[in-house]
Structures are given as structure tokens and as C-alpha cells.
Design a protein around this motif. Sequence first.
Motif, PDB file in Angstrom:
ATOM      1  N   LEU A   1      67.990  76.617  39.723  1.00  0.00           N
ATOM      2  CA  LEU A   1      67.887  75.199  39.382  1.00  0.00           C
ATOM      3  C   LEU A   1      68.629  74.342  40.397  1.00  0.00           C
ATOM      4  O   LEU A   1      68.135  73.293  40.833  1.00  0.00           O
ATOM      5  CB  LEU A   1      68.467  74.951  37.988  1.00  0.00           C
TER       6      LEU A   1
ATOM      7  N   GLU B   1      64.062  74.426  33.344  1.00  0.00           N
ATOM      8  CA  GLU B   1      64.676  73.313  32.616  1.00  0.00           C
ATOM      9  C   GLU B   1      64.484  73.456  31.113  1.00  0.00           C
ATOM     10  O   GLU B   1      65.393  73.160  30.333  1.00  0.00           O
ATOM     11  CB  GLU B   1      64.086  71.988  33.091  1.00  0.00           C
TER      12      GLU B   1
ATOM     13  N   ASN C   1      74.043  70.769  37.224  1.00  0.00           N
ATOM     14  CA  ASN C   1      72.631  70.851  36.857  1.00  0.00           C
ATOM     15  C   ASN C   1      72.311  70.003  35.638  1.00  0.00           C
ATOM     16  O   ASN C   1      71.226  69.408  35.548  1.00  0.00           O
ATOM     17  CB  ASN C   1      72.232  72.300  36.596  1.00  0.00           C
TER      18      ASN C   1
ATOM     19  N   VAL D   1      69.357  67.203  35.714  1.00  0.00           N
ATOM     20  CA  VAL D   1      68.181  67.175  34.839  1.00  0.00           C
ATOM     21  C   VAL D   1      68.135  65.885  34.043  1.00  0.00           C
ATOM     22  O   VAL D   1      67.059  65.297  33.852  1.00  0.00           O
ATOM     23  CB  VAL D   1      68.125  68.424  33.916  1.00  0.00           C
TER      24      VAL D   1
END
Length: 328
Positions: free
Chosen positions: A48, A80, A210, A214
Motif C-alpha cells: 500500500l 484498501e 497509510n 487512504v
Amino acid sequence: MMLALPEARGPLSEAVTEALGRDERGDFPELPVTADTDPFGDDLQLALHLCYELHYQGFAGVDPDWEWDPDLLRLRAAMERVFLAALRAHTAGGDNVEDALAPLLVEPVNGSGLSHFLAAEGTWQQMCEYFALRSVYHHKEADPHAWAIPRLRGRPKAALVAVEFDEYGGGRADQVHAQLYADLLDGAGLDSGYLAYLEHAPACMLAVVNMMSVFGLHRRFRAALAGHFAAAEITTAPSAQRMDKALRRLGADERCRYFYTEHIEADAVHEQVMRRDVIGGLLETEPELAGDIVFGIQATDVVEQRFADHVLSAWQAGESALRKPFSP
């Protein structure tokens, strides 16, 4: 100098690094990302992180067009879904924003977090490990939050821009907070290059960044990003005070201390702006986003607590918290 691709940590990150390292883009392999994939493991978190880094500074020798490659985006979306499902599973949920923020506004009498440990008994080696690990975030400090600006309107947008203006040094390049952290690394005798310690960072540190990426890259999570940002600003000032205490005890370079002393005053102000104008404004105009704000606050606690637990358990066992230990 641009960042080189890191070593893979499993089949997902290996597929991504192999694809990004090609001289020419081509077909991307079909990879299974299922409910059995470890959402907080090294492989998924690094994969990711590699995908998200294409939206930040990119990698040396990697075709910039990979940023919007549909096959890579499909893989990223699958990862995700696993990561977000795990964050949901580890949070209590709800839509009472005040209740979610309340615990963050009270300083525990006998705190036991990372900054408490470093202030009371941390060694210089441990401090340097902490600097190296947090650099994965601080090298892009404020960048994930900037993606929320075009996704907000009115008072929340104006207030977020005001906070970001401070994060970016008020127009002064030498005061940009990411630059101040690079100065801190120089003051500690560490490598201040962009993401120089990515290979050393375990999955729990990558998950912190991360999560912000996102939230920032998806408009649907704009309120979760605001909740995260508010939680971070609320907790930073008291933590920064403890870090300054630790650095004074250890006789650290002034550049190390300046990063934290700058945050003591700045983030005390930012906290008020985030709570009153960004979150308050969002709740006035889009009250249906309350649950997303709570999710952002709670998810921040999940990833930060996992990181703190990993680091403290390693140190208390007399071990390094790094994937690849180094000697400062």
C-alpha cells in the motif's frame, strides 16, 4: 535525490516492486487479496505504501504514469478494502464526536505512552530509533491533509487552510514542519534524506501513514481525515512537551528540540481551530458525517496504539524496535 524502491516483504509488495521496476509498463499479475490477508502485516502495508508514494514523490526510475495505472489501482483498492475493514473491526463506531474527542482532552496522571517513556528513561539510542521511525510520517507532514482542502467548503475549508499554512511554515521554506524534522535528523546525526529509513520501519509505522493516505485520497473519507487531523493536533502539544523534556535530559542538539518546541504552541492553537471550525463547521453543514469523523478519531488511536505497543514492547525487552537496527 529520488527514493529507490525498497526490498519486498511478501508476494503483494514483491509484485508491486517488480512491476514498478520494469523499464516499460505491462500487464499486472492477478493477486489474491482476501479476508485472510493480514491487514496490518508487513507485506500489505508496504505494498500500500508503495502505491500511495506514487501520489507523493514517486521513485527513482519509475514511470510516473504508474500513478494512475488501472491494474495497479485495482490491486490498491483490494488492499484498501482489507485495511479499512480491519480498522472498522478495531473501532467502536458511533456518531458522538464530543464523546470520541473527550478522552484526548484529558492528560492522564500516570501516562505510559512513548513520550512518557522517553521523557523518564529513554536512551539516546532509543530516541534515535524513534526519530527514524517517525520520519516516515514527518517527511510528508501535512501533505495527506492537503487533499481534504478541495473536498471541503466554507468555514471548514478556510480553517483547514489556516492550519495547513502554519504546517507549511507560513510561506517560509525553512519553517516547513517537514523541513524542521529533516533539521532534527541532521541534529541527531541521522540521515535526513526523504524516507531514508523506510526499510527500517515495521508495518505498524507504515499503517500510520497509510491510514492518512487512504483517507486523503478518497473524497468519501474527508470527514474521517478531519477527525484524524483533530486527534493528532489535540495530542501533539502535550506529547511535544514531554519530548522536549527528554531531549533536554539527553543533552540533544537544539535542532532536535526546536521541532518539538515549535509544535507545543502551534498545535495548541491548531487543536482549537480543528475542533471549532473544521469539525464544528462540518457538523453544522453536513451532520451526517459525524460517524465518519468518529471513525477517523478512533482509527487514529488504533494505528498509533499499535505502533506504541510495538516500540515499547521491543525496548522493554532490551531489543531494537526497528526492522533493521542501526547504530547512530
